[in-house]
Design a protein around this motif. Structure first.
Motif, PDB file in Angstrom:
ATOM      1  N   ALA A   1       1.927   4.855  -7.572  1.00 37.40           N
ATOM      2  CA  ALA A   1       2.376   5.837  -6.580  1.00 37.40           C
ATOM      3  C   ALA A   1       3.485   6.710  -7.152  1.00 37.40           C
ATOM      4  O   ALA A   1       3.518   7.931  -6.935  1.00 37.40           O
ATOM      5  CB  ALA A   1       2.851   5.120  -5.317  1.00 37.40           C
TER       6      ALA A   1
ATOM      7  N   GLU B   1       9.796   1.261 -10.076  1.00 38.91           N
ATOM      8  CA  GLU B   1       9.284   0.365  -9.036  1.00 38.91           C
ATOM      9  C   GLU B   1      10.295  -0.716  -8.666  1.00 38.91           C
ATOM     10  O   GLU B   1      10.296  -1.237  -7.545  1.00 38.91           O
ATOM     11  CB  GLU B   1       7.948  -0.270  -9.469  1.00 38.91           C
ATOM     12  CG  GLU B   1       8.048  -1.512 -10.315  1.00 38.91           C
ATOM     13  CD  GLU B   1       8.404  -1.257 -11.768  1.00 38.91           C
ATOM     14  OE1 GLU B   1       8.454  -2.229 -12.546  1.00 38.91           O
ATOM     15  OE2 GLU B   1       8.625  -0.088 -12.147  1.00 38.91           O
TER      16      GLU B   1
ATOM     17  N   ARG C   1       0.933  -1.160  -8.354  1.00 36.16           N
ATOM     18  CA  ARG C   1       0.606  -0.197  -7.297  1.00 36.16           C
ATOM     19  C   ARG C   1       1.795   0.706  -6.999  1.00 36.16           C
ATOM     20  O   ARG C   1       1.634   1.909  -6.755  1.00 36.16           O
ATOM     21  CB  ARG C   1       0.149  -0.936  -6.033  1.00 36.16           C
ATOM     22  CG  ARG C   1      -1.277  -1.460  -6.119  1.00 36.16           C
ATOM     23  CD  ARG C   1      -1.822  -1.836  -4.755  1.00 36.16           C
ATOM     24  NE  ARG C   1      -1.133  -2.974  -4.168  1.00 36.16           N
ATOM     25  CZ  ARG C   1      -1.500  -4.248  -4.357  1.00 36.16           C
ATOM     26  NH1 ARG C   1      -2.534  -4.539  -5.133  1.00 36.16           N
ATOM     27  NH2 ARG C   1      -0.836  -5.216  -3.775  1.00 36.16           N
ATOM     28  N   LEU C   2       2.990   0.147  -7.008  1.00 36.67           N
ATOM     29  CA  LEU C   2       4.179   0.972  -6.809  1.00 36.67           C
ATOM     30  C   LEU C   2       4.329   1.987  -7.936  1.00 36.67           C
ATOM     31  O   LEU C   2       4.601   3.170  -7.694  1.00 36.67           O
ATOM     32  CB  LEU C   2       5.428   0.094  -6.719  1.00 36.67           C
ATOM     33  CG  LEU C   2       5.640  -0.636  -5.395  1.00 36.67           C
ATOM     34  CD1 LEU C   2       6.680  -1.735  -5.562  1.00 36.67           C
ATOM     35  CD2 LEU C   2       6.061   0.341  -4.301  1.00 36.67           C
TER      36      LEU C   2
ATOM     37  N   ASN D   1       0.852  -1.190   0.000  1.00 36.24           N
ATOM     38  CA  ASN D   1       0.000   0.000   0.000  1.00 36.24           C
ATOM     39  C   ASN D   1       0.892   1.245   0.000  1.00 36.24           C
ATOM     40  O   ASN D   1       0.956   1.971   0.991  1.00 36.24           O
ATOM     41  CB  ASN D   1      -0.926  -0.004   1.220  1.00 36.24           C
ATOM     42  CG  ASN D   1      -1.852  -1.201   1.233  1.00 36.24           C
ATOM     43  OD1 ASN D   1      -2.799  -1.261   0.465  1.00 36.24           O
ATOM     44  ND2 ASN D   1      -1.571  -2.173   2.085  1.00 36.24           N
ATOM     45  N   PRO D   2       1.598   1.499  -1.109  1.00 35.81           N
ATOM     46  CA  PRO D   2       2.612   2.562  -1.114  1.00 35.81           C
ATOM     47  C   PRO D   2       2.015   3.960  -1.145  1.00 35.81           C
ATOM     48  O   PRO D   2       1.075   4.234  -1.888  1.00 35.81           O
ATOM     49  CB  PRO D   2       3.404   2.284  -2.392  1.00 35.81           C
ATOM     50  CG  PRO D   2       2.426   1.589  -3.286  1.00 35.81           C
ATOM     51  CD  PRO D   2       1.546   0.773  -2.389  1.00 35.81           C
ATOM     52  N   SER D   3       2.572   4.845  -0.326  1.00 38.05           N
ATOM     53  CA  SER D   3       2.197   6.256  -0.356  1.00 38.05           C
ATOM     54  C   SER D   3       3.164   7.001  -1.262  1.00 38.05           C
ATOM     55  O   SER D   3       4.386   6.807  -1.163  1.00 38.05           O
ATOM     56  CB  SER D   3       2.262   6.850   1.049  1.00 38.05           C
ATOM     57  OG  SER D   3       2.247   8.270   0.985  1.00 38.05           O
ATOM     58  N   PRO D   4       2.679   7.885  -2.117  1.00 40.29           N
ATOM     59  CA  PRO D   4       3.580   8.658  -2.989  1.00 40.29           C
ATOM     60  C   PRO D   4       4.522   9.574  -2.231  1.00 40.29           C
ATOM     61  O   PRO D   4       5.501  10.055  -2.813  1.00 40.29           O
ATOM     62  CB  PRO D   4       2.613   9.473  -3.858  1.00 40.29           C
ATOM     63  CG  PRO D   4       1.315   8.752  -3.784  1.00 40.29           C
ATOM     64  CD  PRO D   4       1.269   8.142  -2.418  1.00 40.29           C
ATOM     65  N   GLU D   5       4.252   9.823  -0.959  1.00 42.87           N
ATOM     66  CA  GLU D   5       5.105  10.719  -0.176  1.00 42.87           C
ATOM     67  C   GLU D   5       6.035   9.971   0.759  1.00 42.87           C
ATOM     68  O   GLU D   5       6.690  10.584   1.601  1.00 42.87           O
ATOM     69  CB  GLU D   5       4.220  11.671   0.639  1.00 42.87           C
ATOM     70  CG  GLU D   5       3.216  12.458  -0.190  1.00 42.87           C
ATOM     71  CD  GLU D   5       3.874  13.221  -1.330  1.00 42.87           C
ATOM     72  OE1 GLU D   5       4.974  13.777  -1.118  1.00 42.87           O
ATOM     73  OE2 GLU D   5       3.307  13.243  -2.435  1.00 42.87           O
TER      74      GLU D   5
ATOM     75  N   ARG E   1       1.996   9.261  -9.566  1.00 41.67           N
ATOM     76  CA  ARG E   1       1.366  10.392  -8.886  1.00 41.67           C
ATOM     77  C   ARG E   1       2.423  11.340  -8.330  1.00 41.67           C
ATOM     78  O   ARG E   1       2.295  12.562  -8.441  1.00 41.67           O
ATOM     79  CB  ARG E   1       0.456   9.890  -7.752  1.00 41.67           C
ATOM     80  CG  ARG E   1      -0.796   9.193  -8.233  1.00 41.67           C
ATOM     81  CD  ARG E   1      -1.825   9.053  -7.126  1.00 41.67           C
ATOM     82  NE  ARG E   1      -1.338   8.284  -5.993  1.00 41.67           N
ATOM     83  CZ  ARG E   1      -1.405   6.954  -5.899  1.00 41.67           C
ATOM     84  NH1 ARG E   1      -1.917   6.251  -6.889  1.00 41.67           N
ATOM     85  NH2 ARG E   1      -0.963   6.342  -4.825  1.00 41.67           N
ATOM     86  N   ARG E   2       3.447  10.774  -7.730  1.00 37.99           N
ATOM     87  CA  ARG E   2       4.484  11.600  -7.108  1.00 37.99           C
ATOM     88  C   ARG E   2       5.178  12.492  -8.140  1.00 37.99           C
ATOM     89  O   ARG E   2       5.430  13.688  -7.892  1.00 37.99           O
ATOM     90  CB  ARG E   2       5.497  10.676  -6.419  1.00 37.99           C
ATOM     91  CG  ARG E   2       6.820  11.285  -6.005  1.00 37.99           C
ATOM     92  CD  ARG E   2       6.695  12.241  -4.815  1.00 37.99           C
ATOM     93  NE  ARG E   2       8.012  12.649  -4.383  1.00 37.99           N
ATOM     94  CZ  ARG E   2       8.702  12.041  -3.408  1.00 37.99           C
ATOM     95  NH1 ARG E   2       8.174  11.014  -2.758  1.00 37.99           N
ATOM     96  NH2 ARG E   2       9.899  12.460  -3.057  1.00 37.99           N
TER      97      ARG E   2
END
Length: 206
Positions: A118, A88, A114-115, A22-26, A121-122
């Motif tokens: 993220a 990724e 998913r990676l 569940n990677p966060s872009p930040e 988006r980043r």
């Protein structure tokens, strides 16, 4: 039985933690990404040289090839898409070849996607168009064919018959004219990370 969603945390060079599932872009710094890619090796880590070839160096090579072949100069977003096309893999710590990806199946593909989502988006990565994707894949295959011979030690016949890559094998190293050194020599991790980070910072704007 726990009903919590699965987690897979890794520690990053900055000391931050990234959940691969569940990677966060930040969750990471640019320095984290550059160093992780510089420590992730292509071709199973096999090399004719003192160092294996990093994904960071490969990414710079693909970007250089796309710039050389582009009918007009690449915009910043297009350049980021090329530079980060394998990003990724730096977080997975694994450059998985396409035939093995198919064997590993849907769970592995989903984690990678998913990676990449993220990362997109980043860094505000554009979607591939049919034409940009065609040009990207050509540059990626030319890079792979050339790396296989010059960096890893496959013969040209093996590249054609075993690896199934029919794209040209370059004699000249496109990265040598910019950074010097010996043609096709893989860079030490610290050097690869520094050069990748400098390129990322130079194009991380619109």
């Amino acid at each position: 039985m726990s009903t919590a969603s699965p987690r897979a945390w890794i520690r990053l060079p900055s000391g931050a933690a990234l959940d691969l599932i569940n990677p966060s872009p930040e969750a990471w710094t640019d320095e984290d990404l550059a160093l992780r890619l510089a420590r992730t090796y292509r071709w199973g880590g096999e090399s004719r040289w003192a160092w294996p070839l990093s994904v960071a160096q490969h990414s710079l090579l693909v970007l250089e090839l796309r710039r050389a072949e582009a009918p007009q100069p690449l915009g910043a977003a297009e350049a980021r898409a090329e530079l980060l096309h394998d990003a990724e893999e730096g977080f997975l710590g694994f450059d998985c070849i396409s035939p093995l990806k198919r064997v590993l199946g849907e769970p592995f593909r989903a984690v990678g996607e998913r990676l990449m989502a993220a990362i997109a988006r980043r860094y505000r990565l554009p979607d591939w168009t049919p034409e940009s994707h065609r040009l990207h894949k050509h540059a990626d295959r030319v890079a792979a064919a050339s790396e296989a011979v010059h960096c890893t030690g496959w013969t040209e016949r093996e590249v054609r018959e075993l690896l199934g890559i029919t794209d040209p094998i370059l004699a000249a190293d496109p990265l040598q004219s910019r950074w010097g050194g010996s043609a096709w020599e893989p860079w030490p991790s610290e050097t690869a990370a520094e050069r990748f980070l400098a390129e990322l910072r130079s194009i991380n704007y619109d």
